[in-house]
Each structure stands twice: as structure tokens, then as C-alpha cells.
Design a protein around this motif. Structure first.
Motif, PDB file in Angstrom:
ATOM      1  N   GLN A  45       0.831  -1.203   0.000  1.00 34.18           N
ATOM      2  CA  GLN A  45       0.000   0.000   0.000  1.00 34.18           C
ATOM      3  C   GLN A  45       0.865   1.252   0.000  1.00 34.18           C
ATOM      4  N   LEU A  46       0.735   2.092  -1.028  1.00 37.32           N
ATOM      5  CA  LEU A  46       1.402   3.391  -1.106  1.00 37.32           C
ATOM      6  C   LEU A  46       0.381   4.463  -0.753  1.00 37.32           C
ATOM      7  N   LYS A  47       0.739   5.354   0.171  1.00 38.74           N
ATOM      8  CA  LYS A  47      -0.170   6.420   0.580  1.00 38.74           C
ATOM      9  C   LYS A  47       0.549   7.754   0.522  1.00 38.74           C
ATOM     10  N   ILE A  48       0.002   8.692  -0.246  1.00 34.82           N
ATOM     11  CA  ILE A  48       0.597  10.014  -0.413  1.00 34.82           C
ATOM     12  C   ILE A  48      -0.363  11.065   0.130  1.00 34.82           C
ATOM     13  N   LYS A  49       0.156  11.917   1.012  1.00 37.74           N
ATOM     14  CA  LYS A  49      -0.612  13.022   1.579  1.00 37.74           C
ATOM     15  C   LYS A  49      -0.005  14.338   1.123  1.00 37.74           C
ATOM     16  N   GLN A  50      -0.869  15.280   0.692  1.00 37.17           N
ATOM     17  CA  GLN A  50      -0.449  16.619   0.314  1.00 37.17           C
ATOM     18  C   GLN A  50      -1.412  17.637   0.912  1.00 37.17           C
ATOM     19  N   PRO A  51      -0.898  18.786   1.353  1.00 33.56           N
ATOM     20  CA  PRO A  51      -1.766  19.797   1.971  1.00 33.56           C
ATOM     21  C   PRO A  51      -2.879  20.239   1.015  1.00 33.56           C
ATOM     22  N   GLY A  52      -4.109  20.272   1.530  1.00 33.20           N
ATOM     23  CA  GLY A  52      -5.241  20.744   0.751  1.00 33.20           C
ATOM     24  C   GLY A  52      -5.749  19.785  -0.297  1.00 33.20           C
ATOM     25  N   GLU A  53      -5.223  18.566  -0.342  1.00 33.75           N
ATOM     26  CA  GLU A  53      -5.629  17.572  -1.331  1.00 33.75           C
ATOM     27  C   GLU A  53      -6.099  16.296  -0.628  1.00 33.75           C
ATOM     28  N   GLY A 200       3.471  17.530   3.213  1.00 31.14           N
ATOM     29  CA  GLY A 200       2.913  16.215   3.001  1.00 31.14           C
ATOM     30  C   GLY A 200       3.953  15.129   3.149  1.00 31.14           C
ATOM     31  N   SER A 201       3.532  13.888   2.811  1.00 32.02           N
ATOM     32  CA  SER A 201       4.421  12.751   2.998  1.00 32.02           C
ATOM     33  C   SER A 201       3.999  11.612   2.092  1.00 32.02           C
ATOM     34  N   ALA A 202       4.915  10.668   1.910  1.00 26.68           N
ATOM     35  CA  ALA A 202       4.642   9.432   1.177  1.00 26.68           C
ATOM     36  C   ALA A 202       4.976   8.265   2.096  1.00 26.68           C
ATOM     37  N   LEU A 203       3.985   7.438   2.384  1.00 20.91           N
ATOM     38  CA  LEU A 203       4.185   6.240   3.188  1.00 20.91           C
ATOM     39  C   LEU A 203       4.454   5.085   2.234  1.00 20.91           C
ATOM     40  N   VAL A 204       5.688   4.523   2.316  1.00 17.58           N
ATOM     41  CA  VAL A 204       6.145   3.554   1.317  1.00 17.58           C
ATOM     42  C   VAL A 204       6.692   2.309   2.016  1.00 17.58           C
TER      43      VAL A 204
END
Length: 221
Positions: A45-53, A200-204
Motif C-alpha cells: 500500500q502506497l499512501k501520499i498526503k499533500q496539503p489541501g488535497e 505532506g508525505s509518502a508512506l512507502v
């Protein structure tokens, strides 16, 4: 100073501290090995978080591409039943959703681990278990915006990003009294979270099977 040089200097400093500690414990046998090889990553599972998205989360598939750009490699130093190792693992995303133009961790998904030989007395260096940290360098573009480089303590966009584990089967094939060849198979499991440019961040996370062949030297202090 380049990114690869920074990582190499960090590894060498850690090795020197490790060697001093081992010497205090009366270690006598030392070794050094260099490996080439490749790896096959399981879908994770790849999870990407970005501000406002809204978050992007999906089951990601990766390729290693061991000879593209900076190659896949590993090197290891050992004292008695303990060893310190760097695996330059690489991840290239193969199934990006529309929001992701490009994503890779190819400079790389570096795993630095201390391992213990479980069979040192009866069959030196055959089975190992190791624990360590992930030092990563993500690259790419998400929603039309680059995700790197991000300033870091290590410099060059490298970040201490997570933890890792390995289980290794690693027979040693003698060439001379000191030199040997080592075919190696290993399973690695890692959890890493990388900061992205602009927030933001990417959980990899990553689970991978590796096959390597190395040339080594063993001697006595």
C-alpha cells in the motif's frame, strides 16, 4: 559533495564506530564483501498526503531496474558473528494513478542493518537475521508538482525514514584461504515515510525478495 558520497561517508563512520566496539569485545575474525544483484518487490500500500488535497492510497507495484541509473548493490563488513550492511534497494512505481506523473525511490530505498549470524559455530555465515533503518531519497511528480528535493539532516535529499528487517540464507564458497564468493538470498521487510516538497508525505512500505552474488575477503585481527 554528491548524495552518494554523503551516504558512503555516513556508512564508513558507522563502520569505524562498530569496529571499535567489536575490538573491545575481543573480536578476531573480520570480513568485507561487495555484492551485485536484484530484487522483486511484492505489491504494498502506497499512501501520499499533500496539503489541501485528498489522500492518494492504492496497492503499488514496483520494479527494481538494477542497472538503470545508480545500480542496485550491497556491501557488508563483519566481525565474528556480527555484520553491518548497506543494501541499495530501488523502487520504480509501475501502476501510477492519474494524480501521479512519476514516482520512484531509486537513489535509493537504502537499508542499513546490523545482522547476527545464527549458525556461526557450526556453519559460518549461512543464516542471518538483521534489523536497521531506512535512508531514502524519493523522486517524482504528483499532481503536476515535483516532490523533491526536501532539505534533510543528511543532505542531498536523503532522509532517515523508517525501520527494516531481513532474513538471509548466505553460503560461503571458498576460493583461497582469504577470498570467497557468496551467493545470497534474502527477504526484507521495511516501513518508511518520506517528506515531500511543499509539505505532506509518502508512506512507502516494502517487502522484497533479493538475490545477490558477492566477492568477499576474510582475515584475522
Amino acid at each position: 559533495m554528491g548524495r552518494r558520497e554523503l551516504l558512503s561517508y555516513w556508512f564508513c563512520l558507522t563502520f569505524l564506530l562498530y569496529m571499535l566496539a567489536a575490538s573491545e569485545c575481543g573480536a578476531q575474525v573480520f570480513s568485507g564483501e561487495v555484492f551485485a544483484g536484484t530484487a522483486w518487490s511484492l505489491p504494498t500500500q502506497l499512501k501520499i498526503k499533500q496539503p489541501g488535497e485528498s489522500d492518494i492510497a492504492f496497492k503499488a507495484r514496483y520494479r527494481t531496474r538494477p542497472w538503470k541509473g545508480s545500480p542496485y548493490y550491497a556491501y557488508r563488513v563483519g566481525f565474528q558473528q556480527w555484520s553491518l550492511e548497506l543494501i541499495h534497494h530501488k523502487l520504480y512505481l509501475q501502476n501510477p494513478p492519474p494524480e501521479i506523473e512519476h514516482f520512484e525511490v531509486s537513489h535509493g530505498y537504502n537499508m542499513v542493518m546490523v545482522s547476527r549470524d545464527l549458525s556461526y559455530i557450526h556453519n559460518p555465515s549461512l543464516f542471518k537475521l538483521g534489523l536497521g533503518i531506512v535512508i531514502g531519497h524519493p523522486e517524482g511528480s504528483v499532481r503536476g508538482k515535483p516532490i523533491d528535493p526536501v532539505n534533510s539532516l543528511l543532505g542531498g535529499g536523503y532522509h532517515i525514514s523508517g525501520v527494516c528487517f531481513q532474513a538471509v540464507i548466505s553460503p560461503k564458497l571458498k576460493i583461497t584461504d582469504h577470498w570467497f564468493i557468496r551467493p545470497e538470498t534474502k527477504l526484507t521487510a521495511a516501513w518508511a515515510q518520506f517528506p515531500l516538497l511543499g509539505g505532506g508525505s509518502a508512506l512507502v512500505p516494502n517487502i522484497a525478495f533479493h538475490t545477490l552474488v558477492g566477492l568477499g575477503y576474510q582475515g584475522e585481527l
